[in-house]
Design an enzyme around this catalytic site. Structure first.
Site, PDB file in Angstrom:
ATOM      1  N   HIS A 237       0.819  -1.213   0.000  1.00 19.60           N
ATOM      2  CA  HIS A 237       0.000   0.000   0.000  1.00 19.60           C
ATOM      3  C   HIS A 237       0.860   1.273   0.000  1.00 19.60           C
ATOM      4  CE1 HIS A 237      -3.367  -2.649   0.872  1.00 19.60           C
ATOM      5  NE2 HIS A 237      -2.768  -3.081   1.968  1.00 19.60           N
TER       6      HIS A 237
HETATM    7  O1  RIB Z   1      -4.958   0.237   4.773  1.00 22.04           O
HETATM    8  C1  RIB Z   1      -3.565   0.240   4.584  1.00 22.04           C
HETATM    9  C2  RIB Z   1      -2.927   1.393   5.290  1.00 22.04           C
HETATM   10  O2  RIB Z   1      -3.158   1.306   6.689  1.00 22.04           O
HETATM   11  C3  RIB Z   1      -1.394   1.428   5.136  1.00 22.04           C
HETATM   12  O3  RIB Z   1      -0.969   2.751   5.188  1.00 22.04           O
HETATM   13  C4  RIB Z   1      -0.918   0.685   6.346  1.00 22.04           C
HETATM   14  O4  RIB Z   1       0.401   1.081   6.739  1.00 22.04           O
HETATM   15  C5  RIB Z   1      -1.909   1.163   7.376  1.00 22.04           C
HETATM   16  O5  RIB Z   1      -1.476   2.434   7.860  1.00 22.04           O
END
Ligand code: RIB
Ligand code: CA
Length: 309
Positions: A237
């Site tokens: 992500h």
């Molecule tokens: O949903 C994914 C996000 O939430 C990413 O940024 C992970 O690090 C958490 O912060």
């Protein structure tokens, strides 16, 4: 010309890897890291940020921000990131202290000195960004762009409809999305397709440098978890979001109306993206709709390789 950026984050395994990419890129000038509570509590996200920057040999200032959302109790994600926030990895204790200013004052300081060129990359709950906008209303003219890892045009991961960063602090997200500052939202609909497969990790393990070791050790244990929910690999992500700021051709985006649900019993934190314009409300966010995964993974490998001694 390097893009001056501040990375607001909640390290977090994927935040850590995103920071390594940012540090290695010749396109970004990381002016500061600001930390927020999210994946784990603020004390841990902050210490992790110091450790990560020193591990990478990139001694950038680390300024601490919010220990909880604007109006709600903190929700954390140790089940993915482990108690420390960095999975099973132990990094050396940091030798440097935190920056003497808090996150909000640091963002304002850098926005002022960057004379309108500052790009904020937000990889955690948006609490720090919202507080900065509330504390310094004039900062809007000083920020060039905010790129957010958060939300989704489709499903969630914290609830069936809400993505973690927005779910933790939906009020903060609402403030940021409606700030009038150019915002790009890179949600799960895109970052879930920005996954790394075991073959990629096998190749990265041959680089045998400190960051490739971190990537392999931190991500390997996650393959089983994501295999169980039928993912073809481990979604990256936060690294995908940093990569999209390094290489602006990685994403396809569309300027759409996005509202954040803050009241719904089942829908708190849902980013309601008006893909077809049915609300006739003015668009407010550049929404990522697609990522060129091959291009992203190639950039990912190139940047990790740069840590070769
Ligand atoms: O949903 C994914 C996000 O939430 C990413 O940024 C992970 O690090 C958490 O912060
Ligand atoms: Ca994060």
């Amino acid at each position: 010309m390097k893009k001056p950026v501040i990375i607001d984050c909640d390290p977090g395994i994927d935040d850590a890897i995103a920071l390594f990419l940012a540090f290695a890129s010749e396109n970004l000038d990381v002016k500061a890291i600001t930390t927020v509570a999210g994946n784990v509590i603020l004390e841990k996200t902050s210490k992790n940020a110091l450790k990560i920057s020193e591990y990478a040999g990139y001694n950038v200032k680390v300024a601490r921000g919010a220990s909880k959302p604007l109006m709600r109790e903190l929700i954390t994600a140790e089940f993915i990131h482990g108690e420390s926030g960095l999975g099973s990895i132990t990094l050396l204790e940091p030798v440097r202290a935190f920056y003497h200013k808090n996150a909000y004052d640091t963002i304002y300081e850098e926005a002022t000195s960057c004379e309108g060129k500052l790009h904020i990359i937000a990889l955690g709950p948006l609490t720090n960004i919202a507080i900065t906008l509330l504390k310094y209303p004039d900062i809007k003219e000083k920020i060039n762009h905010i790129t957010v890892m958060g939300g989704s045009t489709e499903l969630g991961n914290s609830t069936p409809v809400a993505e973690f960063n927005i779910y933790v602090d939906p009020e903060a997200a609402k403030i940021v999305f409606n700030s009038g500052i150019p915002v790009t939202m890179v949600g799960l609909n895109v970052t879930n397709t920005a996954y790394i497969i075991t073959e990629d990790l096998e190749e990265i393990s041959t680089y045998k440098n400190k960051v490739s070791d971190f990537v392999v050790k931190s991500l390997s244990p996650l393959f089983k978890f994501f295999e169980k929910i039928d993912f073809p690999g481990v979604p990256l992500h936060d690294p995908a979001v940093v990569a999209s700021v390094i290489d602006e051709n990685i994403l396809e985006t569309k300027f759409l109306r996005v509202d954040v649900e803050t009241k719904g019993e089942f829908t708190r934190g849902k980013t309601v993206v008006d893909v077809y314009g049915v609300t006739n409300k003015a668009p407010n966010v550049n929404v990522a709709l697609k990522i060129n995964r091959e291009r992203f993974i190639a950039l990912f490998k190139e940047l990790v390789k740069r840590y070769e001694i």
